[in-house]
Design a protein around this motif. Structure first.
Motif, PDB file in Angstrom:
ATOM      1  N   UNK A 185       0.841  -1.204   0.000  1.00 14.35           N
ATOM      2  CA  UNK A 185       0.000   0.000   0.000  1.00 14.35           C
ATOM      3  C   UNK A 185       0.871   1.246   0.000  1.00 14.35           C
ATOM      4  N   UNK A 186       1.898   1.259   0.832  1.00 17.88           N
ATOM      5  CA  UNK A 186       2.786   2.416   0.909  1.00 17.88           C
ATOM      6  C   UNK A 186       3.499   2.657  -0.415  1.00 17.88           C
ATOM      7  N   UNK A 187       4.022   1.603  -1.021  1.00 15.61           N
ATOM      8  CA  UNK A 187       4.728   1.749  -2.303  1.00 15.61           C
ATOM      9  C   UNK A 187       3.780   2.233  -3.402  1.00 15.61           C
ATOM     10  N   UNK A 188       2.578   1.691  -3.469  1.00 14.79           N
ATOM     11  CA  UNK A 188       1.634   2.088  -4.515  1.00 14.79           C
ATOM     12  C   UNK A 188       1.115   3.507  -4.309  1.00 14.79           C
ATOM     13  N   UNK A 189       0.879   3.906  -3.060  1.00 12.44           N
ATOM     14  CA  UNK A 189       0.426   5.278  -2.800  1.00 12.44           C
ATOM     15  C   UNK A 189       1.507   6.287  -3.157  1.00 12.44           C
ATOM     16  N   UNK A 190       2.750   5.971  -2.848  1.00 13.42           N
ATOM     17  CA  UNK A 190       3.846   6.868  -3.226  1.00 13.42           C
ATOM     18  C   UNK A 190       3.946   6.987  -4.743  1.00 13.42           C
ATOM     19  N   UNK A 191       3.819   5.857  -5.423  1.00 19.53           N
ATOM     20  CA  UNK A 191       3.895   5.882  -6.884  1.00 19.53           C
ATOM     21  C   UNK A 191       2.769   6.723  -7.478  1.00 19.53           C
ATOM     22  N   UNK A 192       1.553   6.516  -6.996  1.00 19.26           N
ATOM     23  CA  UNK A 192       0.420   7.289  -7.500  1.00 19.26           C
ATOM     24  C   UNK A 192       0.576   8.776  -7.209  1.00 19.26           C
ATOM     25  N   UNK A 193       1.064   9.118  -6.025  1.00 19.46           N
ATOM     26  CA  UNK A 193       1.273  10.523  -5.678  1.00 19.46           C
ATOM     27  C   UNK A 193       2.281  11.159  -6.619  1.00 19.46           C
ATOM     28  N   UNK A 194       3.360  10.454  -6.894  1.00 16.38           N
ATOM     29  CA  UNK A 194       4.398  11.009  -7.774  1.00 16.38           C
ATOM     30  C   UNK A 194       3.896  11.161  -9.209  1.00 16.38           C
ATOM     31  N   UNK A 195       3.091  10.215  -9.664  1.00 11.96           N
ATOM     32  CA  UNK A 195       2.525  10.318 -11.013  1.00 11.96           C
ATOM     33  C   UNK A 195       1.585  11.510 -11.094  1.00 11.96           C
ATOM     34  N   UNK A 196       0.717  11.681 -10.103  1.00  9.00           N
ATOM     35  CA  UNK A 196      -0.213  12.810 -10.114  1.00  9.00           C
ATOM     36  C   UNK A 196       0.521  14.135  -9.977  1.00  9.00           C
ATOM     37  N   UNK A 197       1.554  14.171  -9.164  1.00 11.38           N
ATOM     38  CA  UNK A 197       2.333  15.398  -8.993  1.00 11.38           C
ATOM     39  C   UNK A 197       2.986  15.797 -10.309  1.00 11.38           C
ATOM     40  N   UNK A 198       3.509  14.820 -11.013  1.00 10.37           N
ATOM     41  CA  UNK A 198       4.136  15.083 -12.308  1.00 10.37           C
ATOM     42  C   UNK A 198       3.096  15.534 -13.333  1.00 10.37           C
ATOM     43  N   UNK A 199       1.930  14.925 -13.292  1.00 13.59           N
ATOM     44  CA  UNK A 199       0.878  15.214 -14.266  1.00 13.59           C
ATOM     45  C   UNK A 199       0.223  16.576 -14.028  1.00 13.59           C
ATOM     46  N   UNK A 200      -0.041  16.908 -12.762  1.00 13.18           N
ATOM     47  CA  UNK A 200      -0.760  18.131 -12.434  1.00 13.18           C
ATOM     48  C   UNK A 200       0.126  19.277 -11.994  1.00 13.18           C
ATOM     49  N   UNK A 201       1.405  19.078 -11.911  1.00  8.50           N
ATOM     50  CA  UNK A 201       2.315  20.166 -11.574  1.00  8.50           C
ATOM     51  C   UNK A 201       2.523  20.419 -10.098  1.00  8.50           C
ATOM     52  N   UNK A 202       2.091  19.547  -9.226  1.00  8.12           N
ATOM     53  CA  UNK A 202       2.406  19.665  -7.817  1.00  8.12           C
ATOM     54  C   UNK A 202       1.480  20.523  -6.993  1.00  8.12           C
ATOM     55  N   UNK A 203       0.284  20.872  -7.464  1.00 12.14           N
ATOM     56  CA  UNK A 203      -0.660  21.647  -6.673  1.00 12.14           C
ATOM     57  C   UNK A 203      -1.567  20.710  -5.879  1.00 12.14           C
ATOM     58  N   UNK A 204      -1.094  20.302  -4.713  1.00 12.82           N
ATOM     59  CA  UNK A 204      -1.857  19.402  -3.852  1.00 12.82           C
ATOM     60  C   UNK A 204      -2.112  20.064  -2.518  1.00 12.82           C
ATOM     61  N   UNK A 205      -3.094  19.544  -1.797  1.00 10.25           N
ATOM     62  CA  UNK A 205      -3.396  20.054  -0.482  1.00 10.25           C
ATOM     63  C   UNK A 205      -2.201  19.795   0.441  1.00 10.25           C
ATOM     64  N   UNK A 206      -1.896  20.742   1.267  1.00  8.06           N
ATOM     65  CA  UNK A 206      -0.822  20.556   2.235  1.00  8.06           C
ATOM     66  C   UNK A 206       0.552  20.946   1.712  1.00  8.06           C
ATOM     67  N   UNK A 207       0.690  21.206   0.441  1.00 11.01           N
ATOM     68  CA  UNK A 207       1.978  21.621  -0.088  1.00 11.01           C
ATOM     69  C   UNK A 207       2.112  23.112  -0.006  1.00 11.01           C
ATOM     70  N   UNK A 208       3.312  23.548   0.212  1.00 11.63           N
ATOM     71  CA  UNK A 208       3.556  24.993   0.300  1.00 11.63           C
ATOM     72  C   UNK A 208       4.230  25.498  -0.945  1.00 11.63           C
TER      73      UNK A 208
END
Length: 74
Positions: free
Chosen positions: A51-74
């Motif tokens: 679960x941890x490995x897959x969530x990290x992978x999905x987060x990195x893919x979405x960050x790359x795709x959407x440019x890093x505008x996620x909740x909690x990021x500064x």
């Protein structure tokens, strides 16, 4: 508290390895109670690592795709 990046990146694989070793040990151990405890611990560790490995992978893919505008990021 921050953990060194190499240690942080290797945690899911360590969880999976520890879980796999626990499941294998549960088959080798003949004591009924300890065998069940090791098997349950091993399965939880493997699932947690996956679960941890897959969530990290999905987060990195979405960050790359959407440019890093996620909740909690500064």
């Amino acid at each position: 508290m921050r953990v060194a990046r190499p240690l942080y990146e290797s945690l899911p694989y360590a969880y999976i390895a520890i879980g796999t070793a626990s499941v294998v040990a549960s088959f080798a151990w003949r004591g009924a109670e300890w065998s069940v405890i090791l098997a349950i611990f091993g399965l939880v560790a493997v699932v947690g690592g996956l679960v941890l490995a897959l969530r990290r992978r999905d987060y990195r893919i979405q960050k790359r795709h959407y440019g890093g505008d996620f909740e909690g990021e500064e």
